[in-house]
Scaffold this active site. Structure first.
Site, PDB file in Angstrom:
ATOM      1  CD  GLU A   6      -5.603  -7.670  -7.833  1.00 37.62           C
ATOM      2  OE1 GLU A   6      -5.315  -6.919  -6.878  1.00 37.62           O
ATOM      3  OE2 GLU A   6      -5.018  -8.750  -8.029  1.00 37.62           O
ATOM      4  N   GLY A  21       4.658   3.093  -6.804  1.00 42.57           N
ATOM      5  CA  GLY A  21       3.365   3.547  -6.283  1.00 42.57           C
ATOM      6  C   GLY A  21       3.503   4.498  -5.107  1.00 42.57           C
ATOM      7  CE  LYS A  57      30.377  19.994  18.731  1.00 41.10           C
ATOM      8  NZ  LYS A  57      30.598  21.313  18.127  1.00 41.10           N
ATOM      9  NE  ARG A  88      -4.420  -0.007  -0.560  1.00 46.61           N
ATOM     10  CZ  ARG A  88      -4.264  -1.218  -1.066  1.00 46.61           C
ATOM     11  NH1 ARG A  88      -4.996  -2.235  -0.640  1.00 46.61           N
ATOM     12  NH2 ARG A  88      -3.356  -1.447  -2.004  1.00 46.61           N
ATOM     13  NE  ARG A 121      25.140  17.960  21.077  1.00 45.43           N
ATOM     14  CZ  ARG A 121      25.321  18.961  20.214  1.00 45.43           C
ATOM     15  NH1 ARG A 121      25.144  18.761  18.922  1.00 45.43           N
ATOM     16  NH2 ARG A 121      25.672  20.157  20.623  1.00 45.43           N
ATOM     17  CE  LYS A 152       2.526   0.189  -0.392  1.00 45.15           C
ATOM     18  NZ  LYS A 152       1.284  -0.589  -0.578  1.00 45.15           N
TER      19      LYS A 152
HETATM   20  C1  UD1 Z   1      -1.091  -6.373  -5.494  1.00 44.08           C
HETATM   21  C2  UD1 Z   1      -1.659  -7.459  -6.400  1.00 44.08           C
HETATM   22  C3  UD1 Z   1      -2.540  -8.395  -5.573  1.00 44.08           C
HETATM   23  C4  UD1 Z   1      -1.746  -8.963  -4.433  1.00 44.08           C
HETATM   24  C5  UD1 Z   1      -1.105  -7.861  -3.595  1.00 44.08           C
HETATM   25  C6  UD1 Z   1      -0.157  -8.470  -2.602  1.00 44.08           C
HETATM   26  C7  UD1 Z   1      -1.941  -6.471  -8.619  1.00 44.08           C
HETATM   27  C8  UD1 Z   1      -2.906  -5.902  -9.581  1.00 44.08           C
HETATM   28  N1  UD1 Z   1      -2.450  -6.858  -7.458  1.00 44.08           N
HETATM   29  O1  UD1 Z   1      -2.175  -5.601  -5.042  1.00 44.08           O
HETATM   30  O2  UD1 Z   1      -3.017  -9.441  -6.379  1.00 44.08           O
HETATM   31  O3  UD1 Z   1      -2.583  -9.755  -3.613  1.00 44.08           O
HETATM   32  O4  UD1 Z   1      -0.358  -6.971  -4.431  1.00 44.08           O
HETATM   33  O5  UD1 Z   1       0.359  -7.517  -1.719  1.00 44.08           O
HETATM   34  O6  UD1 Z   1      -0.770  -6.600  -8.924  1.00 44.08           O
HETATM   35  N2  UD1 Z   1       3.320  -0.326  -8.027  1.00 44.08           N
HETATM   36  C9  UD1 Z   1       4.035   0.343  -9.002  1.00 44.08           C
HETATM   37  N3  UD1 Z   1       3.342   0.989  -9.973  1.00 44.08           N
HETATM   38  C10 UD1 Z   1       1.994   0.991 -10.043  1.00 44.08           C
HETATM   39  C11 UD1 Z   1       1.278   0.299  -9.036  1.00 44.08           C
HETATM   40  C12 UD1 Z   1       1.965  -0.355  -8.051  1.00 44.08           C
HETATM   41  O7  UD1 Z   1       5.262   0.357  -8.991  1.00 44.08           O
HETATM   42  O8  UD1 Z   1       1.456   1.601 -10.971  1.00 44.08           O
HETATM   43  C13 UD1 Z   1       4.078  -1.018  -6.960  1.00 44.08           C
HETATM   44  C14 UD1 Z   1       3.807  -0.416  -5.607  1.00 44.08           C
HETATM   45  O9  UD1 Z   1       4.773   0.594  -5.306  1.00 44.08           O
HETATM   46  C15 UD1 Z   1       3.932  -1.614  -4.660  1.00 44.08           C
HETATM   47  C16 UD1 Z   1       3.557  -2.789  -5.532  1.00 44.08           C
HETATM   48  O10 UD1 Z   1       3.644  -2.352  -6.867  1.00 44.08           O
HETATM   49  O11 UD1 Z   1       5.236  -1.779  -4.157  1.00 44.08           O
HETATM   50  C17 UD1 Z   1       2.168  -3.333  -5.224  1.00 44.08           C
HETATM   51  O12 UD1 Z   1       1.223  -2.290  -5.407  1.00 44.08           O
HETATM   52  P1  UD1 Z   1      -0.073  -2.164  -4.518  1.00 44.08           P
HETATM   53  O13 UD1 Z   1      -0.843  -1.011  -4.984  1.00 44.08           O
HETATM   54  O14 UD1 Z   1       0.247  -2.264  -3.089  1.00 44.08           O
HETATM   55  O15 UD1 Z   1      -0.836  -3.506  -4.971  1.00 44.08           O
HETATM   56  P2  UD1 Z   1      -2.035  -4.220  -4.218  1.00 44.08           P
HETATM   57  O16 UD1 Z   1      -3.272  -3.468  -4.438  1.00 44.08           O
HETATM   58  O17 UD1 Z   1      -1.636  -4.512  -2.833  1.00 44.08           O
HETATM   59 CA    CA Z   2       0.163  -4.068  -1.587  1.00 41.46          CA
END
Ligand code: UD1
Ligand code: CA
Length: 462
Positions: free
Chosen positions: A167, A10, A364, A14, A346, A21
């Site tokens: 969610e 992801g 250096k 946010r 350094r 991230k």
């Molecule tokens: C997710 C959970 C939520 C939980 C929260 C805890 C789901 C649908 N929701 O929500 O229940 O409370 O984590 O922190 O799982 N990622 C991918 N590919 C994607 C989407 C996300 O690899 O398509 C990875 C992101 O990089 C991240 C992780 O999954 O490391 C979580 O994704 P994020 O979007 O933060 O999930 P939350 O909305 O926080």
């Molecule tokens: Ca998260």
């Protein structure tokens, strides 16, 4: 036996960032490195990372974290797999990207998000134990959170049995009032997980394939689901915004300072002292306010580090003194040496025992011998200085001819007069002296006095 999967494809919308991230740093390490560190406690046979946004950078960060852990602990590395999720359509969709790898795995699989950096290995061990002891097909880790906003809520029936995970964006006010949350850490039997993935639907507010729907699907299939409710809420906080990142940074920093103080280090003002996680400091060292120590720095015992200094990857023996406002990187300081104020060291500088590098001196890629002093206003670059050398104020090693860098060698017991220019490559033989304002363009023989522009031998001491 276990395998670990980290979801790290992801962007982290946010975070309002162009960087993925998991690459944002906490306590000097990318988030993903913290998660990998926790995963290592399980000695996993393989580590499967789902990458997408900035895939190359994330892969590099993961490989680097693994290499460091393997190195530090002298371990056998896990087998590394990277599965690319080209479009990010949710956490369930992310797991689907690794379908092929999963088909070849049989051991219980820990799945975790990449944004839970406070996670500890001990917790993962307990999750795995619970999963094995209860003979579960899947085990979901949950915690109770006073402010569950943003997390998936665990909905149970009247008897307290797990029903589903809802969610934030999909929940009814009633469901959102639930304080038990999903933390995105699970243990699955790979075959059960694979079977359930095929049934995921994106019929939700975000039109994503949620991994959080897998447990509910497994229940419907009559498989065995366990819930492991963990008591240490603070360990499983996910980072979604930079505000949360800063909060955790502060928490980790306080923890580190506390550990150091309890181990005998004086931190005069913890509120303004920044010491990264990997830094080691010996007892009776005093750290004054507004000091930053980063990277793989190792500080000995009985040292004093004064205010406004920043030390990065510094190796410091015992009883070293760093005065105010020094910037020191990738440098070794031997015992009894004294640096600053206002010094910059350094690129593999090495300062010998009891040597003094004083005000406005830059060093250096140079080696400074025992008991040697450069007290004021000097540049020493690509130089090797022997023992008991004295460098007068305003001395410069002219190491760069516009094209290449050259070396300066100053042997033992040399006295360099103020404002000497040493035009490298050049060597000053032991026991020699240069007069004030000398420009040394050729090697100086031992035990000689040289003066002038260019320098000529004026006198021999022996
Ligand atoms: C997710 C959970 C939520 C939980 C929260 C805890 C789901 C649908 N929701 O929500 O229940 O409370 O984590 O922190 O799982 N990622 C991918 N590919 C994607 C989407 C996300 O690899 O398509 C990875 C992101 O990089 C991240 C992780 O999954 O490391 C979580 O994704 P994020 O979007 O933060 O999930 P939350 O909305 O926080
Ligand atoms: Ca998260």
């Amino acid at each position: 036996m276990t395998d670990v999967m980290i979801l790290a494809a992801g962007l982290g919308t946010r975070m309002k960032s162009r960087r993925a991230k998991v690459l944002h740093e906490l306590a000097g390490r990318p988030l993903i490195a913290h998660v990998i560190r926790a995963a290592f406690a399980l000695h996993p046979a393989s580590l499967i990372t789902i990458i997408g946004h900035q895939a190359d950078e994330v892969e590099r960060a993961a490989r680097q974290a693994v290499a460091q852990l393997v190195d530090d602990g002298n371990l056998t590395p896990p087998e590394l797999f990277f599965a690319v999720q080209t479009e990010q359509k949710g956490t369930g969709h992310a797991v689907m990207a690794a379908r092929e790898v999963l088909q070849s795995r049989t051991a219980p699989l820990i799945v975790t998000a990449g944004d839970v950096p406070m996670m500890q290995g001990a917790m993962l061990k307990r999750l795995l134990e619970t999963h094995n002891q209860e003979h579960n097909d899947a085990t979901v880790l949950t915690v109770k959170m006073d402010e569950p906003f943003g997390y998936g809520r665990i909905i149970r029936d009247a008897e307290g049995r797990y029903l589903r995970c809802v969610e934030q964006k999909d929940g009814t006010p009633e469901e959102l009032a639930v304080k038990e949350i999903n933390v995105s850490i699970y243990c699955f039997n790979p075959a059960s997980l694979l079977g359930a993935l095929a049934h995921l639907k994106a019929d939700n507010a975000q039109q994503e394939f949620y991994l959080t729907d897998v447990p509910e699907i497994l229940l419907r299939q009559g498989q065995r689901l366990g819930v492991f409710c963990y008591e240490h809420t603070e360990e499983v906080r996910g980072i979604n915004t930079r505000v949360e990142l800063a909060e955790l940074e502060r928490q980790l920093r306080d923890q580190k300072l506390r550990e150091l103080m309890l181990a005998g280090v004086t931190i005069v003002d913890p509120a303004t002292t920044y010491i990264h996680q990997d830094v080691v400091i010996g007892p009776d060292t005093i750290i004054h306010p507004q000091v930053i120590i980063e990277g793989a720095s190792r500080i000995g015992a009985g040292c004093v580090i004064h205010s406004w200094s920043r030390l990065t990857n510094v190796q410091m023996d015992d009883d070293v003194r760093v005065n105010n406002s020094c910037i020191i990187e990738n440098t070794t300081l031997h015992s009894g040496s004294s640096i600053g104020p206002f010094a910059r060291l350094r690129m593999n500088a090495e300062i010998g025992e009891n040597a003094v590098i004083g005000n406005f001196v830059e060093v250096k890629k140079s080696k400074i011998g025992k008991d040697t002093k450069a007290q004021h206003l000097t540049y020493l670059g690509d130089a090797t200085l022997g023992e008991k050398v004295n460098i007068g104020a305003g001395t410069i090693t002219c190491n760069f001819d516009g094209v290449r860098k050259h070396e300066t060698i100053i042997e033992d017991n040399v006295k360099i007069g103020s404002d000497t220019m040493l035009v490298a490559p050049v060597r000053v033989g032991k026991g020699s002296v240069t007069g004030a304002g000398t420009v040394v363009t050729k090697d100086v023989p031992p035990d000689s006095l040289v003066v002038g522009v260019p320098a000529v031998v004026k006198k021999k001491f022996r």
